[in-house]
Design a protein around this motif. Structure first.
Motif, short mmCIF file in Angstrom:
data_model
loop_
_atom_site.label_atom_id
_atom_site.label_comp_id
_atom_site.label_asym_id
_atom_site.label_seq_id
_atom_site.Cartn_x
_atom_site.Cartn_y
_atom_site.Cartn_z
N GLY A 280 -53.20 -17.67 28.59
CA GLY A 280 -53.98 -17.18 29.71
C GLY A 280 -54.92 -18.24 30.23
N ASP A 281 -55.58 -17.95 31.33
CA ASP A 281 -56.50 -18.88 31.97
C ASP A 281 -57.90 -18.66 31.43
OD1 ASP A 281 -57.97 -20.52 33.58
OD2 ASP A 281 -57.21 -19.74 35.49
N GLY A 282 -58.36 -19.55 30.60
CA GLY A 282 -59.67 -19.42 29.98
C GLY A 282 -60.82 -19.61 30.93
N ALA A 283 -60.53 -19.97 32.20
CA ALA A 283 -61.58 -20.12 33.20
C ALA A 283 -61.72 -18.85 34.04
CB ALA A 283 -61.30 -21.32 34.09
N LEU B 114 -60.45 -12.59 31.60
CA LEU B 114 -59.79 -12.94 30.34
C LEU B 114 -60.82 -13.16 29.23
CD1 LEU B 114 -57.19 -13.68 28.77
CD2 LEU B 114 -57.63 -16.05 29.41
N LEU B 115 -61.89 -13.88 29.55
CA LEU B 115 -62.92 -14.12 28.54
C LEU B 115 -63.56 -12.81 28.09
CD1 LEU B 115 -64.67 -17.31 30.00
CD2 LEU B 115 -63.06 -17.20 28.10
N GLN B 116 -63.72 -11.88 29.03
CA GLN B 116 -64.25 -10.57 28.67
C GLN B 116 -63.30 -9.83 27.75
OE1 GLN B 116 -65.06 -9.01 32.67
NE2 GLN B 116 -67.22 -8.84 32.14
N SER B 117 -62.00 -9.82 28.11
CA SER B 117 -61.02 -9.09 27.31
C SER B 117 -60.87 -9.70 25.91
CB SER B 117 -59.66 -9.07 28.01
OG SER B 117 -59.11 -10.38 28.10
N GLU B 118 -61.12 -11.00 25.79
CA GLU B 118 -61.04 -11.65 24.48
C GLU B 118 -62.38 -11.63 23.75
OE1 GLU B 118 -58.36 -12.45 23.01
OE2 GLU B 118 -57.14 -11.94 24.77
#
Length: 448
Positions: free
Chosen positions: A281-284, A288-292
C-alpha cells in the motif's frame, strides 16, 4: 596530501569540501559541468570534466601523484573500475561507494581488499545501522558511541519547561555524570561554556559514560517509550536492511510492520522477511496509516527513496499521534523542516558516508569521526601522541579555540568528565567537539 574525488554529487561535494578545508590538494571529477559548477564557485578544488573511470581523465587529474581516490558516483561499476584503475597507477588508498549488495557480499571472486579497493561503503546499510541505533535510545535524536562503546553521546530536544536544566547557567547545574557539549538553537550550533544557558526548544548534546548518560534523556521533559512495535514505510534497500537487523530481535517481542507501495516488491519482501508483516500500500496516504494503526506504533520510520514522501509520511504520522518518528533524508537542508514537523530524528546517509571516509584518511591517530547537526560541527576521538601540542597541559592552558571543547578523557580503564584543571597526557584518548571553523586549529593542537 593529494586526493581525487570522483562524483560531484552531494556526497562527493561534501567530501571534497572537508578535504579542501584541511589544506589538501583536491581534484573533483564529474561527467556533468553543471554538477561541477557549485564546487568551482565555492571550493578550493580543481574541477575536471570527464569520466572518472577513464585512465586518460585520471592521468589528467594527476592520479600517479595521488594519495587517495574516492569514487562516489551514482554508478557502482564506475566507482569500482575507477578504484581498480587508481590502484594500477599506485594510489595507496582507494574508496568506492557501492549500493548493489551483489558487489558487496564477501565471495572469493570479489573481495574488495584483493581487487584494489581499500574501503567499500554502502550508504543504505550505514543509514539502517544508524536508525536501529536510534531505536535503542528513544527520545534521543542522535546517538554516538566512542571509546569502544564506553562513552555515549546523545542529542536531545528540550521539549518541556519542567526540565531541570532550562534557564540555568551550565556552571550552576552542579556535579553530574554527563557534560553538555553543544547546543543547537534557531538553526545555529554553539559549543557552550559555563555561562551558557539552555532554553526551551533547544537541541542539546550530552556526553558521558554509556548507561549513565542515558539517564539524561529525562532532562528533555518527557519519558522515553520502550520500543516494542515499529512501522517502516518504504521497502527499498534501507528499509530492507532495517527489517533484517530488527528481525534478529523478533524473539524479544519486537513487532515489525513494513509498508511497500510496489506490489511485486511487496511479495518479494514478504518472502525475504518471514518475521516481518509486509503490507502492500501507499504509506503516504492518511487512510492507510490510519487503518494500520500507526498511532499505536512505538516508532514510525519513513525510509522511502524520496525525501519529500518521507517528510509527508512524517507529517501524517505526527498528526495521527505516532510516538517516535525517524526520517531518512537525502539533503541536510531538509533537517530544519523535519524539526518543524515534529520529527524526532533525521538520518542523512551522505553525512554518514563522508564521516566514514574521512575517518579512514586520519586513521593513524584518529579513532573515530562523526558530525553534529548534519555537518555543522565535528566530533573526533583522538589518541594524544607524545609530541602533540596539548600533551602535558591542563585544559585551561591547552589553547583550544572557544568554539571547541574536550568532552571526555579516556585514560586506561578510567573515563574522565574533564574540567579546566584536567591534564591531557600522552596516550590519552579524548573526545573533542569543534565547530566547523575551529576544526583545523583543533587538529593541529591534537597532533593530527
Amino acid at each position: 596530501m593529494k586526493a581525487i574525488v570522483i562524483g560531484a554529487g552531494k556526497v562527493g561535494y561534501h567530501i571534497a569540501e572537508q578535504l579542501a578545508r584541511e589544506s589538501n590538494d583536491v581534484v573533483l571529477i564529474d561527467t556533468s559541468d553543471q554538477s561541477l559548477a557549485p564546487a568551482r564557485e565555492a571550493l578550493d578544488v580543481m574541477p575536471v570534466l570527464g569520466n572518472g573511470a577513464s585512465p586518460a581523465i585520471l592521468e589528467e587529474a594527476g592520479v600517479s601523484q595521488a594519495d587517495l581516490v574516492v569514487a562516489v558516483t551514482t554508478h557502482d561499476e564506475v566507482n569500482i573500475i575507477a578504484c581498480l584503475t587508481a590502484k594500477y597507477y599506485g594510489v595507496p588508498t582507494t574508496v568506492a561507494r557501492v549500493r548493489n549488495p551483489d558487489y558487496t557480499l564477501p565471495t572469493k571472486a570479489l573481495m574488495h581488499g584483493q581487487i584494489g579497493i581499500d574501503l567499500i561503503i554502502h550508504p543504505e546499510r550505514l543509514a539502517a545501522l544508524e536508525i536501529v541505533k536510534l531505536l535503542k535510545t528513544p527520545t534521543a535524536g542522535e546517538v554516538g558511541f566512542y571509546a569502544d562503546g564506553r562513552i555515549q553521546l546523545l542529542g536531545i530536544r528540550i521539549t518541556s519547561s519542567n526540565s531541570s536544566i532550562v534557564d540555568k547557567p551550565l556552571s550552576q547545574l552542579g556535579p553530574r555524570n554527563f557534560l553538555v557539549v553543544a547546543i543547537s538553537r534557531d538553526e545555529s550550533l554553539m559549543i557552550p561554556d559555563g555561562t551558557s544557558e539552555i532554553k526551551l526548544g533547544d537541541y542539546v548534546y550530552v556526553i558521558g559514560r554509556t548507561g549513565d548518560v542515558e539517564g539524561s534523556v529525562f532532562l528533555a521533559g518527557r519519558i522515553p517509550n520502550e520500543i516494542k512495535t515499529v512501522t517502516i514505510v518504504g521497502g527499498g534497500e534501507t528499509g530492507l536492511r532495517i527489517c533484517e537487523i530488527l528481525s534478529e530481535h523478533h524473539e524479544e517481542g519486537l513487532s515489525i510492520k513494513l509498508i511497500e507501495k510496489n506490489p511485486e516488491k511487496a511479495i518479494w519482501l514478504a518472502e525475504r522477511l518471514p518475521k516481518v508483516l509486509v503490507i502492500n500500500g501507499d504509506g503516504a496516504r492518511m487512510d492507510l496509516l490510519q487503518s494500520e494503526r500507526v498511532n499505536e506504533s512505538d516508532a514510525l520510520i519513513a525510509a522511502t527513496g524520496s525525501e519529500e514522501v518521507n517528510l509527508l509520511v512524517a507529517m501524517l504520522g505526527r498528526r495521527l499521534g505516532a510516538k517516535e518518528i525517524i526520517v531518512l533524508l537525502g539533503r541536510q537542508e531538509y533537517a530544519a523542516l523535519a524539526d518543524t514537523i515534529g520529527v524526532h530524528a533525521t538520518v542523512v546517509p551522505r553525512i554518514l558516508t563522508a564521516s566514514t571516509i574521512l575517518k579512514l584518511l586520519r586513521k593513524e591517530k584518529l579513532v573515530d569521526l562523526s558530525f553534529l547537526k548534519q555537518g555543522e560541527a565535528e566530533v573526533m576521538e583522538v589518541v594524544i601522541s607524545d609530541d602533540a601540542p596539548v600533551a602535558g597541559k591542563e585544559l585551561r592552558n591547552a589553547g583550544l579555540p572557544r568554539n571547541s571543547l574536550i568532552g571526555t578523557i579516556i585514560r586506561g580503564a578510567e573515563v574522565i568528565i574533564p574540567h579546566g584543571y584536567s591534564e591531557i597526557r600522552p596516550q590519552d584518548r579524548v573526545v573533542v567537539f569543534a565547530e566547523e571553523d575551529a576544526v583545523p586549529r583543533v587538529q593541529k593542537l591534537l597532533g593530527l
